[in-house]
Design a protein around this motif. Structure first.
Motif, PDB file in Angstrom:
ATOM      1  N   ALA A   1       0.915  -1.072   0.050  1.00  0.00           N
ATOM      2  CA  ALA A   1      -0.108  -0.076  -0.139  1.00  0.00           C
ATOM      3  C   ALA A   1       0.935   1.199  -0.163  1.00  0.00           C
ATOM      4  CB  ALA A   1      -0.860   0.047   1.274  1.00  0.00           C
ATOM      5  N   ILE A   2       0.387   2.375  -0.619  1.00  0.00           N
ATOM      6  CA  ILE A   2       0.936   3.615  -0.179  1.00  0.00           C
ATOM      7  C   ILE A   2      -0.043   4.213   0.843  1.00  0.00           C
ATOM      8  CG2 ILE A   2      -0.450   4.615  -2.164  1.00  0.00           C
ATOM      9  CD1 ILE A   2       2.024   6.560  -2.689  1.00  0.00           C
ATOM     10  N   VAL A   3       0.529   5.134   1.918  1.00  0.00           N
ATOM     11  CA  VAL A   3      -0.045   5.399   2.680  1.00  0.00           C
ATOM     12  C   VAL A   3       0.636   6.804   3.274  1.00  0.00           C
ATOM     13  CG1 VAL A   3       1.265   4.306   4.452  1.00  0.00           C
ATOM     14  CG2 VAL A   3      -0.955   4.712   5.149  1.00  0.00           C
TER      15      VAL A   3
ATOM     16  N   GLU B   1      -3.929 -12.113   8.970  1.00  0.00           N
ATOM     17  CA  GLU B   1      -3.369 -13.179   8.162  1.00  0.00           C
ATOM     18  C   GLU B   1      -2.226 -12.746   7.526  1.00  0.00           C
ATOM     19  OE1 GLU B   1      -4.885 -16.510   7.460  1.00  0.00           O
ATOM     20  OE2 GLU B   1      -6.197 -15.709   8.964  1.00  0.00           O
ATOM     21  N   LEU B   2      -1.705 -11.441   7.591  1.00  0.00           N
ATOM     22  CA  LEU B   2      -0.456 -10.978   7.109  1.00  0.00           C
ATOM     23  C   LEU B   2       0.729 -11.243   7.795  1.00  0.00           C
ATOM     24  CD1 LEU B   2      -2.006  -7.390   6.272  1.00  0.00           C
ATOM     25  CD2 LEU B   2      -1.708  -9.212   4.639  1.00  0.00           C
ATOM     26  N   ASP B   3       1.804 -11.714   6.932  1.00  0.00           N
ATOM     27  CA  ASP B   3       3.131 -11.776   7.582  1.00  0.00           C
ATOM     28  C   ASP B   3       4.084 -10.750   7.234  1.00  0.00           C
ATOM     29  OD1 ASP B   3       2.670 -14.730   7.947  1.00  0.00           O
ATOM     30  OD2 ASP B   3       2.305 -14.866   5.778  1.00  0.00           O
ATOM     31  N   GLU B   4       3.775  -9.692   6.418  1.00  0.00           N
ATOM     32  CA  GLU B   4       4.578  -8.672   6.235  1.00  0.00           C
ATOM     33  C   GLU B   4       3.810  -7.504   5.639  1.00  0.00           C
ATOM     34  OE1 GLU B   4       8.037  -9.303   3.474  1.00  0.00           O
ATOM     35  OE2 GLU B   4       7.964 -11.392   4.111  1.00  0.00           O
ATOM     36  N   LEU B   5       4.332  -6.420   5.741  1.00  0.00           N
ATOM     37  CA  LEU B   5       3.563  -5.173   5.215  1.00  0.00           C
ATOM     38  C   LEU B   5       4.654  -4.460   4.260  1.00  0.00           C
ATOM     39  CD1 LEU B   5       2.299  -3.412   8.474  1.00  0.00           C
ATOM     40  CD2 LEU B   5       1.005  -5.156   7.100  1.00  0.00           C
ATOM     41  N   ASP B   6       4.312  -4.027   2.924  1.00  0.00           N
ATOM     42  CA  ASP B   6       5.427  -3.580   1.915  1.00  0.00           C
ATOM     43  C   ASP B   6       4.738  -2.084   1.741  1.00  0.00           C
ATOM     44  OD1 ASP B   6       6.642  -2.558  -0.145  1.00  0.00           O
ATOM     45  OD2 ASP B   6       6.957  -4.651  -0.860  1.00  0.00           O
ATOM     46  N   LEU B   7       5.277  -1.110   2.349  1.00  0.00           N
ATOM     47  CA  LEU B   7       4.363   0.224   2.439  1.00  0.00           C
ATOM     48  C   LEU B   7       5.231   1.218   1.685  1.00  0.00           C
ATOM     49  CD1 LEU B   7       2.982   0.206   5.931  1.00  0.00           C
ATOM     50  CD2 LEU B   7       1.775  -0.481   3.906  1.00  0.00           C
ATOM     51  N   THR B   8       4.526   2.199   0.990  1.00  0.00           N
ATOM     52  CA  THR B   8       5.157   3.322   0.706  1.00  0.00           C
ATOM     53  C   THR B   8       4.556   4.446   1.626  1.00  0.00           C
ATOM     54  OG1 THR B   8       5.258   2.707  -1.790  1.00  0.00           O
ATOM     55  CG2 THR B   8       5.354   5.118  -1.184  1.00  0.00           C
ATOM     56  N   GLU B   9       5.555   4.901   2.518  1.00  0.00           N
ATOM     57  CA  GLU B   9       4.951   5.807   3.581  1.00  0.00           C
ATOM     58  C   GLU B   9       5.287   7.177   3.095  1.00  0.00           C
ATOM     59  OE1 GLU B   9       6.856   4.657   7.420  1.00  0.00           O
ATOM     60  OE2 GLU B   9       5.735   2.594   7.316  1.00  0.00           O
TER      61      GLU B   9
ATOM     62  N   ASP C   1       9.092   6.811   1.587  1.00  0.00           N
ATOM     63  CA  ASP C   1       9.994   5.921   2.084  1.00  0.00           C
ATOM     64  C   ASP C   1       9.411   4.770   1.535  1.00  0.00           C
ATOM     65  OD1 ASP C   1      11.743   7.936   3.093  1.00  0.00           O
ATOM     66  OD2 ASP C   1      11.475   7.150   5.354  1.00  0.00           O
ATOM     67  N   PHE C   2      10.171   3.453   1.077  1.00  0.00           N
ATOM     68  CA  PHE C   2       9.709   2.313   0.924  1.00  0.00           C
ATOM     69  C   PHE C   2      10.072   1.635   2.182  1.00  0.00           C
ATOM     70  CE2 PHE C   2      10.556   3.101  -3.760  1.00  0.00           C
ATOM     71  CZ  PHE C   2       9.561   3.179  -4.088  1.00  0.00           C
ATOM     72  N   VAL C   3       9.159   1.183   3.068  1.00  0.00           N
ATOM     73  CA  VAL C   3       9.385   0.348   4.188  1.00  0.00           C
ATOM     74  C   VAL C   3       8.715  -0.926   4.301  1.00  0.00           C
ATOM     75  CG1 VAL C   3       9.095   0.947   6.976  1.00  0.00           C
ATOM     76  CG2 VAL C   3       8.941   2.788   5.124  1.00  0.00           C
ATOM     77  N   GLY C   4       9.793  -1.819   4.779  1.00  0.00           N
ATOM     78  CA  GLY C   4       9.082  -3.333   4.956  1.00  0.00           C
ATOM     79  C   GLY C   4       9.107  -3.474   6.571  1.00  0.00           C
ATOM     80  N   TYR C   5       7.838  -4.181   6.610  1.00  0.00           N
ATOM     81  CA  TYR C   5       7.567  -4.561   8.273  1.00  0.00           C
ATOM     82  C   TYR C   5       7.433  -6.180   8.085  1.00  0.00           C
ATOM     83  CZ  TYR C   5       6.594   0.187   9.396  1.00  0.00           C
ATOM     84  OH  TYR C   5       6.790   1.529   9.629  1.00  0.00           O
ATOM     85  N   ARG C   6       7.964  -6.918   9.170  1.00  0.00           N
ATOM     86  CA  ARG C   6       7.646  -8.339   9.415  1.00  0.00           C
ATOM     87  C   ARG C   6       6.967  -8.498  10.627  1.00  0.00           C
ATOM     88  NH1 ARG C   6      13.329  -9.562   8.368  1.00  0.00           N
ATOM     89  NH2 ARG C   6      13.442  -9.973   6.099  1.00  0.00           N
TER      90      ARG C   6
END
Length: 164
Positions: free
Chosen positions: A7-9, A115-123, A154-159
Motif C-alpha cells: 500500500a501507499i499510505v 493473516e498478514l506476514d509482512e507489510l510492504d508500504l510506501t510511507e 520511504d519504501f518500508v518493509g515490516y515483518r
C-alpha cells in the motif's frame, strides 16, 4: 508462503477517499509493478475499479459480494478472478503461488490484517484527506526490517513479530 499487504499510505494513515489514492509517484508505481509481477493480488471491488483495468502479468482476485457481476479479462494479458470472501481469495491465491499480495482497499486490509506476514508500504511524509485508512502498524506486532528513503516518501518493509 508469505501474505504481504502492499500500500501507499499518508503519514496520518490515510489510504484514500474511497475512490482514489491521494498520492501518485511514478517510482512507487514502477516498484509496485516490479514487486507484484507474477504473483496473485487480492483486492476489493472498489480498489479494482479505481485502478480502472486488469493489471497484466499477475492474477488479480477481486473480493466482492457479487462475484458474478465482475467482468473478467478476456485479452490474455491479465488473469482475473472474482470471489465472495477473503477466505476464498486467500485459498485461491495460495493455490496459485507461494507469495500473495493484498492490495486494498481499507476493508480488505482490515479483514486480512491477522493473516498478514509482512507489510510492504510506501510511507508518504505528508498527511492526506480521506476516510479509508490502513490499520495501525503496532510496533509490538510489526518489526521494521527495511527502509529506503526517497525524499517525499520511504519504501518500508515490516515483518510480523512471532505470533503468540
Amino acid at each position: 508462503m508469505p501474505v504481504i499487504a502492499i500500500a501507499i499510505v499518508a503519514a496520518n494513515g490515510v489510504l484514500g477517499d474511497g475512490e482514489k489514492q491521494p498520492f501518485e509517484f511514478p517510482e512507487d508505481w514502477a516498484r509496485y509493478k516490479r514487486v507484484t509481477l507474477g504473483h496473485p493480488m487480492i483486492m476489493g471491488r472498489a480498489t479494482h475499479d479505481a485502478i480502472g483495468r486488469w493489471l497484466p502479468g499477475r492474477t488479480t482476485i477481486i473480493v466482492t459480494r457479487t462475484p458474478q457481476a465482475v467482468e473478467l479479462p478476456t485479452d490474455g494479458r491479465a488473469d482475473g478472478r472474482a470471489v465472495a470472501s477473503l477466505d476464498e481469495a486467500l485459498a485461491l491465491a495460495r493455490s496459485l503461488d507461494d507469495t500473495v499480495y493484498v492490495a486494498g482497499g481499507g476493508q480488505v486490509y482490515a479483514q486480512a490484517w491477522d493473516e498478514l506476514d509482512e507489510l510492504d508500504l510506501t510511507e508518504v511524509h505528508a498527511d492526506a484527506e480521506g476516510s479509508v485508512v490502513l490499520p495501525e502498524v503496532d510496533p509490538a506486532v510489526w518489526e521494521e526490517y527495511r527502509r529506503e528513503p526517497r525524499g517525499a516518501f520511504d519504501f518500508v518493509g515490516y515483518r510480523r513479530r512471532a505470533r503468540s
